[in-house]
Each structure stands twice: as structure tokens, then as C-alpha cells.
Write an enzyme that holds these catalytic residues in place. Structure first.
Site, short mmCIF file in Angstrom:
data_model
loop_
_atom_site.label_atom_id
_atom_site.label_comp_id
_atom_site.label_asym_id
_atom_site.label_seq_id
_atom_site.Cartn_x
_atom_site.Cartn_y
_atom_site.Cartn_z
CE LYS A 257 -3.97 -1.96 -0.29
NZ LYS A 257 -5.02 -2.05 0.72
NE ARG B 105 -7.19 -9.18 -1.40
CZ ARG B 105 -6.71 -8.33 -2.29
NH1 ARG B 105 -5.92 -7.34 -1.90
NH2 ARG B 105 -7.03 -8.45 -3.58
#
Length: 276
Positions: free
Chosen positions: A220, A255
Site C-alpha cells: 500500500k 491478504r
């Protein structure tokens, strides 16, 4: 704690690793998407993934929507083979038609960035006897616009918690057992870096909803800003560190793109007798 899905009752007493399989053309630039995607699934399982999450549409900030026909053409051929791999298979989609088609193939989990807000999405899941569901928080209606206007919250953790509570209650009202549901705070989905980090620091407040948390920190943008290196290829260590931090704060599923590195880190974590 167990997570009930179509074919599997997943024991979350220990943290589980969900491997990401992106079924987009840029992920398989040689044109061999079908075979390449299956090989990638098999490699992630060899590396230690407990389950796989397959999606045919990019959900990065600013990403353009994919037409329904294109998404179905990307995901269905691979899902037909993936459900034979012997592990839980998740479909990452917010389109009702894709959910229905995937569940008809035997897929175990619907992972929806819109938390089943699309028309008919609740109906599809409520009509299924056992599929697992991941409800995620996202600001706005689509990835293309979720970061518009510099996202602001009076209290991001309280806002995310209330949104997830409402969506969980919407499922329960339709007769979907809580044991079928996990919750995802939606790191990077309509949130600035300080919001994402607050959600990690105060993750226990989300756990008060009584359902397991799935954490999706892998690669991210917030991690790139924290370490001062924006290139995706330089976020591996930061991604693994974020996964461990999420597990330490109670997340039961991470994840990730980089399965082997995450599995190895969790093995050391457990050997040291640390929480999770």
C-alpha cells in the site's frame, strides 16, 4: 474462531495468509493470462498460502471500472480450475453478476470492497447456504473517486467501525450467520496515510464488533510514504512488517502479494511465542 465458507470451515485460531491473484492484462503481459494465472495460484500455495483471492479488476486509487463482460471473461476460466486446488477460493468483486457466477462454480468466499452495497448483492449472498463473506470499508462508491477531495474523518476508526457494524447487521437481517463474515477496514480505500495508521494502531476497537479482521496492507502507498521509497518493488519489508503488526493487534487473516516472505515471518513470530 471459525470462518464458515462454501466448502471449508476455516480455523482462525492461528493467523491465515490469503494470497492475491490479480487477473488483469498487465499482470500477465505475455498474453498467457489463463495458464499464467493458474501457475501463479499453484506457486502461492507452494509458498504457504492458506487461501487465494482472485480478482479481475484493479481497485487501486483512480482505477477505471472494468466492463462486466470483460471481468467475467477474465475470472471465470481461472476460477473453474482454481476451485480444484483444494483450498478456499475467494472472488474479489463488487459486481453482483460476477458474485453469482463465481458462487455457481463453487467459489468459497465473496470479497467485496463495497461491502455488498451494489443492488442485488445482499440477495446473492443471502440466497447462498454457506459462502463466506468479507465486508470492506471504502469511502465513496468506486476506486476511481475514493481519494477525491482529500478524505476527511472526524474519527476514522469510529466511522469505519460504524460502517462495518451496519453492513454486518444488514447481512444478519437477511439471515446470514455471523460465522460466515469477516471484516476488513479497507486500508488505502478512501483514506490518507494518517487514517490508515490510526486503523492499525486502534485495530482492537474494530475487533469489538465480534468478527475476525482481515488486514490488507500489502504494497500500500502508505507504506511507501512511511519508508520514504515510493517504488512498489521496494515495499516488501514494509509490507511484511505491517502484516505482522496487524496480526499482533489481532487480525486473523492477512491478504498479501508476497506470500513466502509473509509465511516465513509468521513462522518466526509463532516460534518466538508472540501473540497470534
Amino acid at each position: 474462531m471459525l470462518w464458515q465458507t462454501t466448502r471449508f470451515s476455516i480455523d482462525l485460531a492461528m493467523p491465515r495468509v490469503m494470497g492475491i491473484v490479480n487477473l488483469t492484462p498487465d499482470s500477465f503481459s505475455d498474453g498467457g493470462m489463463h495458464g499464467g494465472a493458474l501457475a501463479h495460484c499453484e506457486r502461492l500455495l507452494t509458498e504457504g498460502a492458506d487461501m487465494l483471492d482472485l480478482g479481475g479488476e484493479s481497485t487501486r486509487p483512480g482505477a477505471e471500472p472494468v466492463a462486466l463482460g470483460d471481468e467475467l471473461a477474465r475470472v471465470l476460466p481461472v476460477l473453474r480450475e482454481a476451485v480444484r486446488l483444494g483450498v478456499p477460493i475467494s472472488i474479489d468483486t463488487y459486481k453482483t453478476e460476477v458474485m453469482r457466477a463465481a458462487l455457481d462454480l463453487g467459489v468459497d468466499i465473496v470479497n467485496d470492497i463495497k461491502a455488498l452495497r451494489a443492488p442485488g448483492a445482499l440477495d446473492v449472498v443471502a440466497a447462498h447456504p454457506a459462502c463466506g463473506v468479507c465486508l470492506m470499508h471504502m469511502r465513496g462508491d468506486e476506486p476511481r473517486t475514493m481519494q477525491d477531495g482529500e478524505p476527511r474523518y472526524d474519527d476514522v476508526v469510529a466511522s469505519v467501525r460504524e460502517f462495518l457494524r451496519e453492513r454486518l447487521e444488514a447481512l444478519r437481517a437477511r439471515g446470514v450467520a455471523a460465522e460466515r463474515v469477516v471484516l476488513d477496514p479497507g486500508i488505502g480505500f478512501g483514506k490518507r496515510s494518517e487514517h490508515n495508521l490510526a486503523l492499525l494502531a486502534r485495530q482492537s476497537e474494530l475487533m469489538a464488533l465480534g468478527r475476525p479482521l482481515l488486514a490488507g496492507w500489502s504494497r500500500k502507498g502508505t507504506l511507501g510514504r512511511v519508508i520514504g521509497r515510493e517504488a512498489l518493488g521496494e515495499r516488501l519489508v514494509a509490507s511484511v512488517a505491517a502484516a505482522l503488526a496487524a496480526v499482533q493487534r489481532g487480525a486473523r487473516i492477512v491478504r498479501v502479494h508476497d506470500v513466502q516472505a509473509t509465511v516465513d515471518a509468521l513462522a518466526v513470530w509463532r516460534a518466538a511465542g508472540l501473540p497470534g
